[in-house]
Design a protein around this motif. Structure first.
Motif, PDB file in Angstrom:
ATOM      1  N   VAL A 163       0.845  -1.198   0.000  1.00 21.34           N
ATOM      2  CA  VAL A 163       0.000   0.000   0.000  1.00 21.34           C
ATOM      3  C   VAL A 163       0.877   1.245   0.000  1.00 21.34           C
ATOM      4  O   VAL A 163       1.849   1.322   0.756  1.00 21.34           O
ATOM      5  N   HIS A 165       0.486   5.706   0.060  1.00 21.79           N
ATOM      6  CA  HIS A 165      -0.458   6.661   0.632  1.00 21.79           C
ATOM      7  C   HIS A 165      -0.359   8.023  -0.043  1.00 21.79           C
ATOM      8  O   HIS A 165       0.736   8.555  -0.229  1.00 21.79           O
ATOM      9  N   PHE A 252      -8.978  -3.701  -0.347  1.00 18.77           N
ATOM     10  CA  PHE A 252      -7.905  -4.420   0.337  1.00 18.77           C
ATOM     11  C   PHE A 252      -8.146  -5.924   0.360  1.00 18.77           C
ATOM     12  O   PHE A 252      -7.200  -6.712   0.345  1.00 18.77           O
ATOM     13  N   ALA A 265      -3.737   4.143  -1.342  1.00  9.97           N
ATOM     14  CA  ALA A 265      -4.710   4.574  -0.339  1.00  9.97           C
ATOM     15  C   ALA A 265      -4.738   6.097  -0.294  1.00  9.97           C
ATOM     16  O   ALA A 265      -3.738   6.760  -0.556  1.00  9.97           O
ATOM     17  N   GLY A 271      -4.891   3.086   4.711  1.00  9.95           N
ATOM     18  CA  GLY A 271      -3.899   2.095   4.296  1.00  9.95           C
ATOM     19  C   GLY A 271      -3.308   1.311   5.449  1.00  9.95           C
ATOM     20  O   GLY A 271      -3.026   0.118   5.322  1.00  9.95           O
TER      21      GLY A 271
END
Length: 342
Positions: A163, A165, A252, A265, A271
């Motif tokens: 992930v 961000h 997710f 995310a 995230g």
């Protein structure tokens, strides 16, 4: 040649020194990389005692060229730390914060000078480094400042979960304002690039929405329509295999199920929560953490930076019982990056 990795000891009052000893007491680590620690030989000696590994020799060195890289010996470069005998395990102090900060800067310098192939960071305490007069909100900002990097993002990774961000350490109210097309597009690009540097040839990027149900066509918000979708379309035009926006409450699960290689995310907790639900496992019967796994990577830098995905755990410092799993994962990840870095 096996890559050389500089591992910062982290806050000397936290568990970083102890988990460093425990990680480097594993012979297999030396089979795939050449590690050294940036920190205090005194603190590392103390940590070896806390963990019951007084058999591990601490070898103080002045330069990377002096390192032995031998199992059973931990090479330690001291960046000129002072007052280490005053640091109390579990106690926040300016001395500890200053030491943690100086170790990070030294590791960055070694990597920028290409004396090491990558850096791995143990946790620091934000209050402590600010008490020492170093006004940064964390590792990411320190690295960005000292490498003169303008576009960067935090990436978390555990098993097949990855992930990045759009925003991290800002209020939720401000995080919503930061969801803009150009920033989302930059994060998509960095996500795809990070996957390629991990050896994934054609990464599939999933992009989360910001609002419930991706805004329901504007009913719950227009960020998906005005910012996220245009960013996804622009990424597709560049040849990136990109899908989104995907509803945040399912993206997710799809990542975990193999639909995507990585997810973008929109803000910190969106995230972090799914990653830590998977990576942090608490044993209810034993009343202790069975696993604290996962790594934190800064994407967009000219150098490799991988970190443990947990804090200083001041309450555990000095007891020798903190888990080294996340640090071992970080060392493995930094090695993978180094093997594919161009």
């Amino acid at each position: 040649m096996k890559p050389i990795l500089a591992i910062t000891m982290g806050d000397p009052a936290g568990v970083g020194p102890e988990i460093s000893v425990k990680a480097l007491a594993k012979s297999e680590v030396y089979e795939y990389c050449r590690p050294l620690v940036v920190g205090s030989p005194y603190i590392m000696e103390r940590a070896a005692g806390f963990t019951g590994r007084s058999d591990i020799r601490i070898n103080e060195i002045k330069s990377v060229a002096d390192a032995k890289f031998e199992f059973g010996t931990i090479d330690v470069i001291d960046p000129g730390l002072e007052g280490m005998d005053k640091v109390v395990p579990g106690k926040i102090s300016a001395e500890a914060g200053d030491a943690a900060f100086k170790c990070v800067v030294k590791a960055i310098e070694l990597a920028m000078a290409k004396e090491v192939d990558g850096t791995v960071t143990n946790p620091l305490n934000k209050e402590a480094i600010n008490l020492a007069g170093h006004h940064f909100s964390g590792h990411t900002e320190i690295y960005a400042h000292y490498t003169n990097t303008k576009k960067y993002t935090m990436m978390l990774m555990h098993e097949n979960m990855r992930v990045v961000h759009v925003s991290t350490h800002v209020s939720l109210r401000e995080a919503c304002d930061r969801v803009k097309k150009e920033r989302v597009l930059d994060c998509i690009r960095m996500a795809a690039d990070a996957c390629r540097k991990l050896g994934i040839e054609n990464p599939r990027v999933g992009v989360a929405g910001l609002n419930p149900h991706c805004g329901e066509n504007g009913l719950f918000g227009r960020e998906e329509i005005e910012e996220i979708t245009p960013a996804v379309e622009a990424a597709k035009a560049e040849g990136i295999d990109c899908t989104g926006p995907v509803a945040p409450d399912t993206v997710f699960s799809k990542l975990r199920g193999g639909w995507f290689d990585i997810v973008v995310a929109m803000y910190h907790d969106q995230g972090h929560i799914p990653m830590k639900v998977v990576g942090f496992v608490y044993d209810q019967e034993k009343k202790e953490w069975g696993a604290v796994a996962g790594v934190n990577i800064t994407c967009g830098l000219p150098i490799i930076r991988v970190s443990v995905d947990h804090g200083t755990a001041m309450g555990h410092a000095g007891h020798g019982n903190a888990s080294e799993l996340s640090l071992v994962n970080s060392i493995e990840c930094a090695t993978q990056f180094a093997l594919h870095w161009e």
